[in-house]
Enzyme design. Structure first.
Site, mmCIF file in Angstrom:
data_model
loop_
_atom_site.group_PDB
_atom_site.id
_atom_site.type_symbol
_atom_site.label_atom_id
_atom_site.label_comp_id
_atom_site.label_asym_id
_atom_site.label_seq_id
_atom_site.Cartn_x
_atom_site.Cartn_y
_atom_site.Cartn_z
ATOM 1 N N LYS A 295 -14.977 -25.799 5.419
ATOM 2 C CA LYS A 295 -16.401 -25.465 5.237
ATOM 3 C C LYS A 295 -16.506 -25.139 3.889
ATOM 4 C CE LYS A 295 -16.961 -22.274 8.010
ATOM 5 N NZ LYS A 295 -18.192 -21.340 8.390
ATOM 6 N N ASP B 169 -9.167 -24.710 7.154
ATOM 7 C CA ASP B 169 -10.398 -24.737 5.866
ATOM 8 C C ASP B 169 -10.234 -25.832 4.293
ATOM 9 O OD1 ASP B 169 -11.612 -23.423 7.217
ATOM 10 O OD2 ASP B 169 -11.247 -21.222 7.014
ATOM 11 N N MET C 51 -17.109 -14.845 -2.683
ATOM 12 C CA MET C 51 -18.755 -16.476 -2.709
ATOM 13 C C MET C 51 -19.377 -15.618 -3.774
ATOM 14 S SD MET C 51 -18.570 -16.921 1.218
ATOM 15 C CE MET C 51 -17.910 -15.673 1.497
HETATM 16 N N1 SAH Z 1 -10.981 -14.995 3.775
HETATM 17 C C1 SAH Z 1 -10.945 -15.014 2.190
HETATM 18 C C2 SAH Z 1 -12.567 -15.021 1.542
HETATM 19 C C3 SAH Z 1 -12.974 -16.996 2.614
HETATM 20 S S1 SAH Z 1 -14.664 -16.558 1.109
HETATM 21 C C4 SAH Z 1 -9.792 -13.854 2.286
HETATM 22 O O1 SAH Z 1 -9.628 -13.134 2.365
HETATM 23 O O2 SAH Z 1 -9.856 -14.157 0.786
HETATM 24 C C5 SAH Z 1 -13.827 -17.547 0.228
HETATM 25 C C6 SAH Z 1 -14.570 -17.190 -1.060
HETATM 26 O O3 SAH Z 1 -12.913 -15.756 -1.878
HETATM 27 C C7 SAH Z 1 -14.056 -17.877 -2.529
HETATM 28 O O4 SAH Z 1 -15.527 -17.707 -2.879
HETATM 29 C C8 SAH Z 1 -13.876 -16.608 -3.761
HETATM 30 O O5 SAH Z 1 -14.422 -15.820 -3.597
HETATM 31 C C9 SAH Z 1 -12.704 -16.479 -2.384
HETATM 32 N N2 SAH Z 1 -11.176 -16.519 -2.500
HETATM 33 C C10 SAH Z 1 -10.519 -17.449 -1.702
HETATM 34 N N3 SAH Z 1 -9.229 -17.752 -2.625
HETATM 35 C C11 SAH Z 1 -9.404 -17.472 -4.229
HETATM 36 C C12 SAH Z 1 -8.603 -17.589 -4.873
HETATM 37 N N4 SAH Z 1 -7.432 -17.955 -4.724
HETATM 38 N N5 SAH Z 1 -8.695 -17.075 -5.635
HETATM 39 C C13 SAH Z 1 -9.910 -16.559 -6.227
HETATM 40 N N6 SAH Z 1 -10.677 -16.660 -5.275
HETATM 41 C C14 SAH Z 1 -10.777 -16.827 -4.198
#
Ligand code: SAH
Length: 259
Positions: free
Chosen positions: A63, A41, A177
């Site tokens: 995405k 991703d 998000m």
């Molecule tokens: N599966 C992922 C989430 C995917 S949705 C998880 O478990 O973290 C994508 C969202 O995750 C982003 O829009 C943000 O809100 C959050 N996110 C993912 N990585 C991040 C990071 N390093 N710092 C802050 N927010 C993060």
């Protein structure tokens, strides 16, 4: 002893964690090393991609909100097709595959075609965010419930969340998000009766070198996200727990020169 959990023609959905390669599990690292092909991703950063052997094929299925380069059905089909030719497939996802990761669809696509599929968990953004801020998602006797929500709505559609339930003062909210919808989240939570003084934490690029920690109150949430870039991942955490005295002092605070 060699592992026999990754036969040819099978798929592993692997959590890459929040970005820092040190936060990858040993299992994830092993699976990445054993794969013939890795689909990843947009949120999976350079530090993690550098761990994929150079001889392994890698395919971006990036995405990102508002810029869906490949739709989910296409991704499902790509993974299944690669495994069907006898390759070992790693599907690398940011954070934990089980949190807003479209895992159910990919597992179903594999099951439908008889492809063996397994899941390797990862550290989710909410965990990385509170760790960075030196605080906790729950707090004994104060925050006994943790709710993870996505504030990403279909284009043009209103955010369909149960605001009354989310306004529960005992709960910590981890909002994924949520940058674009921050103003709506703030207004709806306040309208549902959540205390305007509830502590909030916005963590941008949690665990990465350009990590940023923004603290404030629910009444200023819309303002707090104003400096967050559209392409930087950011998570919003709302609740009394994140306002508790830092449980561990973040390293950067220790570095501040004292008078
Ligand atoms: N599966 C992922 C989430 C995917 S949705 C998880 O478990 O973290 C994508 C969202 O995750 C982003 O829009 C943000 O809100 C959050 N996110 C993912 N990585 C991040 C990071 N390093 N710092 C802050 N927010 C993060």
């Amino acid at each position: 002893m060699p592992h026999d959990d990754f036969p040819a023609g099978s798929v592993w959905l692997v959590g890459a964690g929040p970005g820092d390669p040190d936060l990858l599990t040993r299992k994830a690292l092993r699976l990445i090393g054993a794969a013939d092909i890795v689909f990843y991703d947009a949120l999976v950063g350079r530090g993690i991609l550098d761990l994929i052997p150079t001889t392994t094929e890698r395919v971006s299925v990036g995405k990102r909100s508002g810029r869906h380069s490949r739709d989910q059905a296409t991704i499902d089909a790509l993974i299944v097709a690669a495994a069907a030719t006898g390759r070992r497939v790693v599907r690398l996802k940011g954070g934990d595959p089980a949190v807003f990761g479209r895992t159910a669809e990919e597992v179903a696509a594999c099951h439908a075609t008889g492809i063996p599929v397994r899941i390797c968990p990862g550290i989710t953004a909410a965990s990385a965010a509170v760790a960075a801020a030196g605080t906790s998602l729950t707090l004994r006797g104060v925050a006994r419930r943790l709710t993870l929500v996505t504030a990403h709505a279909q284009a043009g559609a209103p955010l369909d969340l149960d605001w009354q339930a989310l306004a529960d003062p005992d709960a910590t909210l981890g909002i994924y998000m949520g940058r674009t919808a921050a103003a709506t989240v703030m207004q709806q939570l306040l309208a549902a009766g959540r205390d305007p003084d509830t502590p909030v934490l916005v963590v941008v690029n949690a665990s990465l070198p350009d990590e940023r920690i923004i603290r404030g109150r629910l009444s200023s949430l819309a303002f707090l996200v104003e400096t967050v870039g559209a392409s930087d991942p950011a998570i919003l955490i709302v609740g009394a727990a994140v306002g508790s005295a830092a449980i561990a002092t973040p390293v950067r605070l220790l570095q501040v020169a004292r008078p």
